[in-house]
Design an enzyme around this catalytic site. Structure first.
Site, PDB file in Angstrom:
ATOM      1  N   LYS A  22       0.845  -1.205   0.000  1.00 27.64           N
ATOM      2  CA  LYS A  22       0.000   0.000   0.000  1.00 27.64           C
ATOM      3  C   LYS A  22       0.879   1.254   0.000  1.00 27.64           C
ATOM      4  CE  LYS A  22      -1.692   1.496   4.069  1.00 27.64           C
ATOM      5  NZ  LYS A  22      -1.458   2.883   4.458  1.00 27.64           N
ATOM      6  N   ASN A  23       1.907   1.256   0.863  1.00 28.32           N
ATOM      7  CA  ASN A  23       2.701   2.479   1.036  1.00 28.32           C
ATOM      8  C   ASN A  23       3.744   2.692  -0.048  1.00 28.32           C
ATOM      9  OD1 ASN A  23       1.136   2.998   3.183  1.00 28.32           O
ATOM     10  ND2 ASN A  23       2.662   2.522   4.746  1.00 28.32           N
ATOM     11  N   CYS A 122      -4.427  12.496  13.072  1.00 28.46           N
ATOM     12  CA  CYS A 122      -5.185  11.240  12.977  1.00 28.46           C
ATOM     13  C   CYS A 122      -5.005  10.546  14.326  1.00 28.46           C
ATOM     14  CB  CYS A 122      -4.670  10.374  11.831  1.00 28.46           C
ATOM     15  SG  CYS A 122      -3.114   9.611  12.194  1.00 28.46           S
ATOM     16  N   ARG A 127       0.956  14.472  13.153  1.00 29.14           N
ATOM     17  CA  ARG A 127       1.389  14.176  11.777  1.00 29.14           C
ATOM     18  C   ARG A 127       1.398  15.433  10.916  1.00 29.14           C
ATOM     19  NH1 ARG A 127      -0.947   8.600   9.904  1.00 29.14           N
ATOM     20  NH2 ARG A 127       0.909   8.681   8.591  1.00 29.14           N
ATOM     21  N   ASP A 312       5.063   0.567  12.111  1.00 31.31           N
ATOM     22  CA  ASP A 312       3.839  -0.088  11.614  1.00 31.31           C
ATOM     23  C   ASP A 312       3.747  -1.540  12.057  1.00 31.31           C
ATOM     24  OD1 ASP A 312       3.707   1.636   8.399  1.00 31.31           O
ATOM     25  OD2 ASP A 312       3.265   2.253  10.440  1.00 31.31           O
ATOM     26  N   ARG A 404      -8.341  -0.653   5.099  1.00 33.64           N
ATOM     27  CA  ARG A 404      -7.490   0.378   4.481  1.00 33.64           C
ATOM     28  C   ARG A 404      -6.149  -0.208   4.093  1.00 33.64           C
ATOM     29  NH1 ARG A 404      -7.005   5.903   7.460  1.00 33.64           N
ATOM     30  NH2 ARG A 404      -5.662   6.029   5.655  1.00 33.64           N
TER      31      ARG A 404
HETATM   32  C1  EPZ Z   1       4.388   6.939   6.393  1.00 36.58           C
HETATM   33  O1  EPZ Z   1       3.609   7.960   6.969  1.00 36.58           O
HETATM   34  C2  EPZ Z   1       3.464   5.732   6.266  1.00 36.58           C
HETATM   35  N1  EPZ Z   1       2.357   6.079   5.370  1.00 36.58           N
HETATM   36  C3  EPZ Z   1       2.942   5.347   7.650  1.00 36.58           C
HETATM   37  O2  EPZ Z   1       2.160   4.174   7.489  1.00 36.58           O
HETATM   38  C4  EPZ Z   1       4.132   5.008   8.532  1.00 36.58           C
HETATM   39  O3  EPZ Z   1       3.669   4.705   9.836  1.00 36.58           O
HETATM   40  C5  EPZ Z   1       5.087   6.204   8.587  1.00 36.58           C
HETATM   41  O4  EPZ Z   1       5.488   6.578   7.247  1.00 36.58           O
HETATM   42  C6  EPZ Z   1       6.348   5.909   9.382  1.00 36.58           C
HETATM   43  O5  EPZ Z   1       6.995   4.804   8.824  1.00 36.58           O
HETATM   44  C7  EPZ Z   1       2.583   6.080   4.033  1.00 36.58           C
HETATM   45  O6  EPZ Z   1       3.678   5.816   3.561  1.00 36.58           O
HETATM   46  C8  EPZ Z   1       1.408   6.405   3.161  1.00 36.58           C
HETATM   47  P1  EPZ Z   1       6.430  10.255   8.431  1.00 36.58           P
HETATM   48  P2  EPZ Z   1       4.182   9.468   6.990  1.00 36.58           P
HETATM   49  O7  EPZ Z   1       6.293  11.528   7.686  1.00 36.58           O
HETATM   50  O8  EPZ Z   1       5.046   9.708   5.818  1.00 36.58           O
HETATM   51  C9  EPZ Z   1       6.956  13.518  11.772  1.00 36.58           C
HETATM   52  C10 EPZ Z   1       0.315   2.798   7.776  1.00 36.58           C
HETATM   53  O9  EPZ Z   1      -0.001   2.185   8.794  1.00 36.58           O
HETATM   54  N2  EPZ Z   1       6.835  14.497  10.687  1.00 36.58           N
HETATM   55  O10 EPZ Z   1       7.554   9.343   8.096  1.00 36.58           O
HETATM   56  O11 EPZ Z   1       3.029  10.374   7.228  1.00 36.58           O
HETATM   57  C11 EPZ Z   1       5.671  12.766  12.017  1.00 36.58           C
HETATM   58  O12 EPZ Z   1       4.825  13.480  12.879  1.00 36.58           O
HETATM   59  C12 EPZ Z   1       0.773   4.233   7.852  1.00 36.58           C
HETATM   60  O13 EPZ Z   1       0.342   2.304   6.624  1.00 36.58           O
HETATM   61  C13 EPZ Z   1       6.986  15.853  10.958  1.00 36.58           C
HETATM   62  O14 EPZ Z   1       7.221  16.244  12.105  1.00 36.58           O
HETATM   63  O15 EPZ Z   1       5.086   9.432   8.284  1.00 36.58           O
HETATM   64  C14 EPZ Z   1       6.159  11.466  12.640  1.00 36.58           C
HETATM   65  O16 EPZ Z   1       6.359  11.679  14.022  1.00 36.58           O
HETATM   66  C15 EPZ Z   1       0.505   4.789   9.230  1.00 36.58           C
HETATM   67  N3  EPZ Z   1       6.864  16.765   9.951  1.00 36.58           N
HETATM   68  C16 EPZ Z   1       7.524  11.253  11.962  1.00 36.58           C
HETATM   69  O17 EPZ Z   1       7.891  12.505  11.389  1.00 36.58           O
HETATM   70  C17 EPZ Z   1       6.608  16.377   8.644  1.00 36.58           C
HETATM   71  O18 EPZ Z   1       6.531  17.245   7.753  1.00 36.58           O
HETATM   72  C18 EPZ Z   1       7.489  10.226  10.844  1.00 36.58           C
HETATM   73  O19 EPZ Z   1       6.416  10.583  10.006  1.00 36.58           O
HETATM   74  C19 EPZ Z   1       6.459  15.004   8.380  1.00 36.58           C
HETATM   75  C20 EPZ Z   1       6.587  14.077   9.411  1.00 36.58           C
END
Ligand code: EPZ
Length: 425
Positions: A22-23, A122, A127, A312, A404
């Site tokens: 998915k990701n 969420c 996020r 995850d 999802r």
């Molecule tokens: C991706 O989300 C995945 N989703 C998530 O999977 C996964 O849990 C996550 O990466 C971490 O591996 C997809 O790829 C569609 P991040 P993403 O930006 O990109 C902070 C699932 O279960 N952050 O890597 O949204 C954020 O708050 C989903 O399939 C900022 O501070 O996660 C978090 O603490 C859930 N500012 C950390 O970084 C930003 O601009 C990692 O978030 C972006 C992120």
């Protein structure tokens, strides 16, 4: 709302095939916006989130078609000329799927502008997308936030390459900026980039479209912008989190399962932890065989960005620790509120004490089946796992969360011998 009913205690045996990731599919589908014409992606899982991305691309004026019959896991996105495209991602769609923010980079890169609803928080955390926006500004876009929308506009006709240093390794942030930089003028360097296999898969597909990206999969990625790209033609990698979920399912039921399509390199730390806990895991042609012991031993886990233990998989491993021998310390370092599954697992008899980022899990011999509520995608997967090894019947409600990210998980588990069925609302 559908629920899933599980009668626990069955040993899982046989072969299960992993669906496409998915990701990986979500950023890949968004990347089709970078090239006019028909992009085709194969091994795309049939999931709610993919359908949402389809609705989003269609609302912009793209064609979005899933193949039929044997080709049912392929999707073709037909992207119109710039003039016919509506570069807007409305709140109604973005609020159901944060990954919609992945259209931001391609739209600004190719169409010079985009209006994308802020995803909002969420269940698992705030996020924010500040890193996405910081990077786009560095590439020459002006960003304004109004009425809950991000309004992004390239200052000149094309974005220009820049050096971007992420404060935090963000997966979709890295993906968004790789896509934006692919058509920028000049060179872009991303430092402290996310190293997930899904980022690498996106770069592989973009390079086949004519992009020049080096270093994807490491924390330093260099992109030479090009003038235009050809439509994509790409096979999506297998879903390492679905695969990991099945490894845990086999390990906690004392089972013997071959997870076909599981790529060991994508799950190194998860496999290491399950071996440490006493599961027998061997990688062989095209997948991974896992045999669960009579009872797992407790191990400690800290979630980290790839290649560390994936956030995850935290909820799924917590179930294994809830029935393991001994106590384990689980530390969630990536998201600030990813313990929503704990109170539900406690209703099944799990002994878990949460203190901030840390959860202490004291293994009990058996969990007991109960009606439980799914709250987010991976938490709901952990409740299904708990049902598999609990005494009696577990009913997981609100399984739309599960749909999802898992394609008909109850069918795949039933084929392995689980007593599990979906009850339509
Ligand atoms: C991706 O989300 C995945 N989703 C998530 O999977 C996964 O849990 C996550 O990466 C971490 O591996 C997809 O790829 C569609 P991040 P993403 O930006 O990109 C902070 C699932 O279960 N952050 O890597 O949204 C954020 O708050 C989903 O399939 C900022 O501070 O996660 C978090 O603490 C859930 N500012 C950390 O970084 C930003 O601009 C990692 O978030 C972006 C992120």
């Amino acid at each position: 709302m559908d629920s899933i009913v599980i009668k626990g205690g069955k040993r899982l045996e046989g072969t299960v095939k992993v669906s496409g990731a998915k990701n990986a599919a979500l950023p890949l589908l968004a990347s089709s916006l970078l090239a006019e014409g028909a992009s085709t992606f194969r091994n795309v899982p049939e999931l709610a989130d993919i359908a949402t991305m389809g609705k989003l691309l269609s609302s912009m004026g793209c064609g979005f078609e899933r193949g039929t019959g044997r080709k049912s896991t392929s999707i073709t996105v037909t992207v119109p000329p710039a003039a016919d495209l509506e570069p807007i991602a409305p709140y109604e769609l973005v609020k159901t799927m944060r990954a919609s923010v992945l259209v931001l980079g391609p739209l600004v890169a190719r169409y010079g502008k985009a209006r994308v609803s802020l995803p909002g928080g969420c269940a698992i955390g705030a996020r924010p997308i500040d890193q996405h926006l910081m990077g786009l500004e560095k590439l020459g876009a002006t960003i304004s936030l109004e009425h809950g929308y991000v309004q992004a506009k390239a200052r000149s006709r094309r974005l220009t390459g820049a050096r971007i240093n992420f404060d935090v390794a963000t997966v979709t942030g890295t993906e968004n900026l790789i896509m934006a930089a692919a058509l920028a003028k000049g060179t872009t360097v991303l430092e402290n980039a996310a190293r997930e296999p899904e980022v690498e898969d996106l770069a592989r597909s973009l390079n086949a479209m004519g992009a020049q990206i080096e270093g994807a999969g490491t924390d330093r990625i260099e992109i030479q912008g090009v003038d235009s790209l050809q439509p994509a033609d790409h096979d999506v990698i297998p879903d390492r989190i679905e695969a990991g979920t099945f490894l845990v399912a086999a390990a906690i039921t004392g089972g013997d399962v071959f997870v076909e399509g599981c790529v060991p390199d994508h799950l190194e730390v998860v496999i290491e932890k399950l071996r440490e806990a006493g599961a027998l895991i061997e990688a062989r042609d095209g997948g991974v065989r896992v045999r669960g012991p009579k009872r797992l031993k407790a191990v400690d886990v800290k979630t980290q960005p790839f290649p560390g233990f994936p956030t995850d998989m935290q909820a799924q491993l917590m179930v294994a620790m809830a029935v393991a021998e001994g106590s384990s310390v689980v530390t969630e370092n990536v998201f600030e509120n990813r313990y929503m599954h704990v109170q539900e697992l406690s209703r099944m008899g799990a002994n878990i004490a949460v203190d901030g980022k840390t959860a202490i899990v004291k293994g009990s011999a058996r969990l007991s089946g109960a009606p439980v509520m799914a709250t987010d995608l991976r938490a709901s997967a952990s409740l299904v796992l708990a049902g598999l090894c609990a005494e009696g019947t577990t009913t997981v409600q609100r399984v739309y969360h599960l749909d999802r990210g898992y394609q008909r998980i109850e069918k795949k588990l039933r084929a392995l011998g689980a007593e599990i069925r979906r009850v339509k609302a």
